[in-house]
Design an enzyme around this catalytic site. Structure first.
Site, PDB file in Angstrom:
ATOM      1  N   TYR A  42     -54.967 -16.168   5.383  1.00 28.82           N
ATOM      2  CA  TYR A  42     -54.370 -16.375   4.053  1.00 28.82           C
ATOM      3  C   TYR A  42     -55.184 -17.374   3.221  1.00 28.82           C
ATOM      4  O   TYR A  42     -55.015 -17.431   1.999  1.00 28.82           O
ATOM      5  CB  TYR A  42     -52.944 -16.909   4.172  1.00 28.82           C
ATOM      6  CG  TYR A  42     -51.945 -16.009   4.830  1.00 28.82           C
ATOM      7  CD1 TYR A  42     -52.266 -14.720   5.247  1.00 28.82           C
ATOM      8  CD2 TYR A  42     -50.642 -16.460   5.063  1.00 28.82           C
ATOM      9  CE1 TYR A  42     -51.322 -13.906   5.864  1.00 28.82           C
ATOM     10  CE2 TYR A  42     -49.700 -15.650   5.678  1.00 28.82           C
ATOM     11  CZ  TYR A  42     -50.051 -14.388   6.082  1.00 28.82           C
ATOM     12  OH  TYR A  42     -49.105 -13.602   6.694  1.00 28.82           O
ATOM     13  N   HIS A 102     -52.697 -12.590  15.332  1.00 23.82           N
ATOM     14  CA  HIS A 102     -52.326 -11.927  14.081  1.00 23.82           C
ATOM     15  C   HIS A 102     -52.366 -10.401  14.184  1.00 23.82           C
ATOM     16  O   HIS A 102     -51.484  -9.720  13.645  1.00 23.82           O
ATOM     17  CB  HIS A 102     -53.239 -12.411  12.950  1.00 23.82           C
ATOM     18  CG  HIS A 102     -52.639 -12.276  11.595  1.00 23.82           C
ATOM     19  ND1 HIS A 102     -53.083 -12.989  10.512  1.00 23.82           N
ATOM     20  CD2 HIS A 102     -51.629 -11.506  11.122  1.00 23.82           C
ATOM     21  CE1 HIS A 102     -52.375 -12.675   9.440  1.00 23.82           C
ATOM     22  NE2 HIS A 102     -51.488 -11.769   9.792  1.00 23.82           N
TER      23      HIS A 102
END
Length: 269
Positions: A42, A102
């Site tokens: 991010y 992730h």
């Protein structure tokens, strides 16, 4: 139920304006959120950590989660320990409460990647270990390799993508399922059943969708919001009690809408 976590947290993904997350996190904590979710990819961990520090809320009162191993980040399995340390450095913390793998793609191989997560757990760099965007079969495979107990699995879930198999797996093995994109990036607002239930309860479609998620055992949710008004409205969903009829009507919505449909997602293999 597994060890308790806040059932509703703040998701922090955005494509741009990453600096906003300092103010957003500070605002969310002021509103009453106590779970913040971010990720290496991010590119906002620095701002999330700064928001936490500026908030005045004690670190031990906030459940902080991040993720690494995103398709091709880091570029090799040998660099996973360094990537984990990088997450902590950017957040400005000694440890996170939850560290996720992730994606189960790119560099991910259970025997190559998961020992680094076990090591981080043993060294106290993370209090819990999680997975993200896995299938039940891949979760089973990871659990067989991990020494640390699986604490959570994070994946997209909302009334238009109910994820029954993943929720059932979480309930069977007693870990948390954490729903990202729980409002289907706004698509749930247009669903007639959601609108009707919202009108019945004098609530918003967003609140109904979140209440539907929180009605399920072992499920938490991390809606993204950037305004105090939306943050407060989402948090109020914790107090909305749906009738069994409402839940059954939402369960029966016959749609399979996936917002995050990456080509490297295991459902596309």
């Amino acid at each position: 139920m597994p060890i308790d976590i806040p059932r509703l947290g703040l998701g922090t993904y955005s494509d741009d304006d990453r600096e906003q997350w300092t103010d957003n996190v500070r605002t969310a904590l002021d509103v009453g959120y106590r779970m913040i979710d971010t990720a290496q990819v991010y590119e906002n961990e620095t701002y999330v950590g700064e928001g936490l520090r500026q908030s005045g809320v004690d670190r031990e009162d906030v459940f902080l989660a991040t993720k690494t191993v995103h398709h091709d980040v880091p570029p090799s399995a040998e660099e996973v320990p360094e990537a984990i340390d990088g997450c902590l450095d950017r957040l400005g913390v000694d440890a996170v409460d939850l560290l996720y793998v992730h994606w189960p793609s790119g560099i991910y191989e259970p025997e190559a990647v998961l020992p680094a997560f076990d090591e981080a757990y043993e060294q106290g760099k993370t209090r819990h270990v999680g997975l993200s965007n896995f299938t039940p079969e891949l979760i089973d495979e990871a659990m067989a390799v991990l020494d640390a107990p699986l604490f959570a699995h994070q994946a997209e879930m909302h009334p238009l993508l109910p994820q029954e198999d993943l929720v059932a797996h979480a309930q069977e093995h007693d870990y948390w399922f954490v729903a990202y994109s729980p409002l289907a990036q706004g698509e749930v607002f247009e669903e007639p059943v959601i609108q009707e239930v919202a009108e019945k309860h004098d609530a918003s479609p967003a609140q109904v969708s979140l209440a539907w998620l929180l009605d399920k055992d072992n499920v938490a949710a991390i809606p993204k919001a950037s305004s105090r008004e939306h943050m407060a409205a989402n948090l109020a969903a914790r107090d909305l009690e749906l009738d069994r009829e409402d839940v059954e009507r939402i369960d029966a919505i016959d749609r399979e809408h996936r917002c995050i449909d990456a080509g490297h997602g295991p459902w596309n293999w």
